[in-house]
Design a protein around this motif. Structure first.
Motif, PDB file in Angstrom:
ATOM      1  N   TYR A  95       0.839  -1.191   0.000  1.00 38.54           N
ATOM      2  CA  TYR A  95       0.000   0.000   0.000  1.00 38.54           C
ATOM      3  C   TYR A  95       0.879   1.248   0.000  1.00 38.54           C
ATOM      4  N   PRO A  96       1.425   1.635  -1.145  1.00 36.99           N
ATOM      5  CA  PRO A  96       2.322   2.802  -1.175  1.00 36.99           C
ATOM      6  C   PRO A  96       1.603   4.139  -1.086  1.00 36.99           C
ATOM      7  N   SER A  97       0.275   4.172  -1.289  1.00 33.92           N
ATOM      8  CA  SER A  97      -0.422   5.456  -1.333  1.00 33.92           C
ATOM      9  C   SER A  97      -1.551   5.580  -0.311  1.00 33.92           C
ATOM     10  N   VAL A  98      -1.999   4.480   0.276  1.00 30.62           N
ATOM     11  CA  VAL A  98      -3.090   4.518   1.251  1.00 30.62           C
ATOM     12  C   VAL A  98      -2.771   3.588   2.411  1.00 30.62           C
ATOM     13  N   ASN A  99      -3.608   3.668   3.434  1.00 28.50           N
ATOM     14  CA  ASN A  99      -3.432   2.801   4.601  1.00 28.50           C
ATOM     15  C   ASN A  99      -4.157   1.483   4.389  1.00 28.50           C
ATOM     16  N   ALA A 100      -3.479   0.377   4.682  1.00 29.97           N
ATOM     17  CA  ALA A 100      -4.060  -0.950   4.458  1.00 29.97           C
ATOM     18  C   ALA A 100      -5.326  -1.149   5.290  1.00 29.97           C
ATOM     19  N   ARG A 101      -5.342  -0.618   6.498  1.00 28.93           N
ATOM     20  CA  ARG A 101      -6.510  -0.793   7.364  1.00 28.93           C
ATOM     21  C   ARG A 101      -7.720  -0.066   6.794  1.00 28.93           C
ATOM     22  N   ASP A 102      -7.498   1.087   6.154  1.00 31.06           N
ATOM     23  CA  ASP A 102      -8.610   1.830   5.557  1.00 31.06           C
ATOM     24  C   ASP A 102      -9.243   1.027   4.421  1.00 31.06           C
ATOM     25  N   THR A 115     -17.036  -2.970  11.513  1.00 29.19           N
ATOM     26  CA  THR A 115     -15.637  -2.619  11.712  1.00 29.19           C
ATOM     27  C   THR A 115     -15.362  -2.406  13.199  1.00 29.19           C
ATOM     28  N   LYS A 116     -14.094  -2.530  13.571  1.00 27.47           N
ATOM     29  CA  LYS A 116     -13.726  -2.405  14.968  1.00 27.47           C
ATOM     30  C   LYS A 116     -13.510  -0.957  15.391  1.00 27.47           C
ATOM     31  N   ARG A 117     -13.685  -0.033  14.484  1.00 29.07           N
ATOM     32  CA  ARG A 117     -13.495   1.379  14.787  1.00 29.07           C
ATOM     33  C   ARG A 117     -14.543   2.190  14.036  1.00 29.07           C
ATOM     34  N   ASP A 118     -14.602   3.451  14.361  1.00 28.41           N
ATOM     35  CA  ASP A 118     -15.531   4.362  13.688  1.00 28.41           C
ATOM     36  C   ASP A 118     -14.915   4.760  12.352  1.00 28.41           C
ATOM     37  N   PHE A 119     -15.461   4.195  11.279  1.00 24.30           N
ATOM     38  CA  PHE A 119     -14.878   4.417   9.945  1.00 24.30           C
ATOM     39  C   PHE A 119     -15.949   4.950   9.005  1.00 24.30           C
ATOM     40  N   ASP A 120     -15.622   6.037   8.302  1.00 23.72           N
ATOM     41  CA  ASP A 120     -16.550   6.653   7.360  1.00 23.72           C
ATOM     42  C   ASP A 120     -16.029   6.431   5.937  1.00 23.72           C
ATOM     43  N   PRO A 121     -16.673   5.583   5.115  1.00 23.11           N
ATOM     44  CA  PRO A 121     -16.197   5.312   3.745  1.00 23.11           C
ATOM     45  C   PRO A 121     -16.149   6.558   2.876  1.00 23.11           C
ATOM     46  N   VAL A 123     -15.636   9.739   3.777  1.00 21.94           N
ATOM     47  CA  VAL A 123     -14.465  10.540   4.152  1.00 21.94           C
ATOM     48  C   VAL A 123     -13.187   9.924   3.572  1.00 21.94           C
ATOM     49  N   PHE A 124     -13.128   8.606   3.625  1.00 18.79           N
ATOM     50  CA  PHE A 124     -11.947   7.927   3.080  1.00 18.79           C
ATOM     51  C   PHE A 124     -11.809   8.169   1.582  1.00 18.79           C
TER      52      PHE A 124
END
Length: 375
Positions: A95-102, A115-121, A123-124
């Motif tokens: 993942y050279p440009s983004v975060n793998a977890r995202d 998901t295990k966290r508060d994630f907004d698709p 916003v990503f």
């Protein structure tokens, strides 16, 4: 907002009867593995009758913990009789440009998995940069990929795969990586700061010390990604079109101008994007391939369904007249047709330029240019 090159994010589980061995937490990873394997394709023998092609890992009783992320089997009947072959795939991602977890959490949301966290698709997606990566970023990404290939090639855990199934294919998938071909394909400095050229040069360098070793489990390396519409527009606006349309970069099998094809595809995608503002567009599939053609192996024991198809194919072959694919007249007519198509597209002068680049002197010149670039 550009919504191209996001195919891997929207890979979904369309099967109603998902195999039990794939748990929900592993589903995004499993979907990405299938996505990259399908994009790369397999090395089916030429001039063969293809009877079966299967990629289901669980059908040969292998779990996620076992090496080998995908398997393809096929049975073909040719002049030498009925044979069965296979190819196994190992997929790794960088993942050279983004975060793998995202990426993983986005796919979990797309497949209705918590998901295990508060994630907004949304916003990503708004944070994704769809433009061509800078030269420094391309250089850094290339080094990451080369190191990933080296680490995989030296791994001892693939030794049983090599012994039982022969040489496999290593796929390096790059989610949301929007690199393009180089602006000028003949620029020597591309091996320093262009992702495609630097990666290929790095794989050639690895071949001397790692990849050509008999203990290396991989006979083919493919680095694959989807470039975005925004990045391709930037490439078309800056690319040295005259160099890309040079006949020396073409072949009789594919005599079409690359830039013209990309320009047509870009116009079509632009129109499609205007009509489907919220739709996801396929990106332009690009890859860097390093293939050792002599590095093929056969698996020791075929699965039951493959052995059954071998018998069926053998019976069919005995009952029918074998078709010869080496008819000299047919091959000659086909080559003449290719030459006529090439001349029609590029003229006699273009054909002579292609011929000169294909002869020994032209090949030696290309070899000298690549040597200077590597140096």
């Amino acid at each position: 907002m550009d919504r191209s090159g996001l195919g891997v994010l929207y890979a979904t589980d369309n099967s109603k009867d998902r195999p039990e061995h794939i748990q929900q937490r592993d589903l995004p990873v499993d979907l990405r593995e299938k996505f990259w394997i399908e994009k790369v394709g397999h090395r089916k023998p030429k001039h063969s009758l293809d009877l079966v092609q299967i990629t289901l890992k669980h059908e040969i009783e292998r779990s996620r913990q076992n090496p080998g992320d995908g398997f393809r089997f096929w049975v073909h009947a040719g002049k030498s009789g009925v044979q069965s072959e296979m190819e196994w795939f190992e997929v790794t991602e960088r993942y050279p440009s983004v975060n793998a977890r995202d990426v993983n959490d986005f796919m979990r949301c797309a497949n209705s998995i918590a998901t295990k966290r508060d994630f907004d698709p949304v916003v990503f997606l708004n944070s994704v940069d769809f433009s061509r990566p800078s030269r420094s970023v391309q250089r850094r990404a290339s080094d990451i990929v080369i190191q990933a290939v080296k680490d995989k090639a030296l791994k001892e855990s693939y030794k049983p795969m090599l012994e039982n199934y022969g040489y496999g294919t290593l796929i390096v998938g790059l989610p949301l990586w929007f690199a393009t071909p180089p602006i000028n394909p003949f620029r020597p400095e591309n091996v320093i700061d262009d992702f495609m050229c630097r990666t290929l040069a790095g794989l050639e360098h690895l071949f001397k010390g790692v990849l050509r070793s008999k203990t290396c489990p991989f006979g083919r390396i493919v680095v694959v990604w989807e470039s975005s519409l925004t990045a391709m527009r930037q490439w078309v606006s800056r690319a040295n079109l005259e160099n890309y349309d040079h006949p020396a970069l073409m072949s009789l099998e594919s005599p079409f101008k690359l830039v013209s094809i990309v320009q047509i595809a870009t116009k079509i995608l632009n129109k499609h994007q205007e009509e489907n503002i919220n739709g996801v567009l396929p990106g332009l599939l690009l890859h860097v391939r390093f293939d050792q053609r002599s590095r093929r192996g056969l698996f020791k024991q075929s699965p039951t369904f493959v052995r059954a198809l071998e018998e069926i194919s053998a019976n069919i072959q005995r009952e029918t007249t074998e078709i010869s694919f080496t008819n000299v007249g047919w091959v000659l007519r086909r080559q003449i047709f290719k030459v006529l198509c090439f001349v029609r597209l590029h003229g006699v002068i273009g054909f002579l330029r292609w011929m000169s680049s294909s002869l020994l002197l032209g090949r030696l010149n290309k070899f000298a240019q690549r040597s200077r670039s590597r140096s």
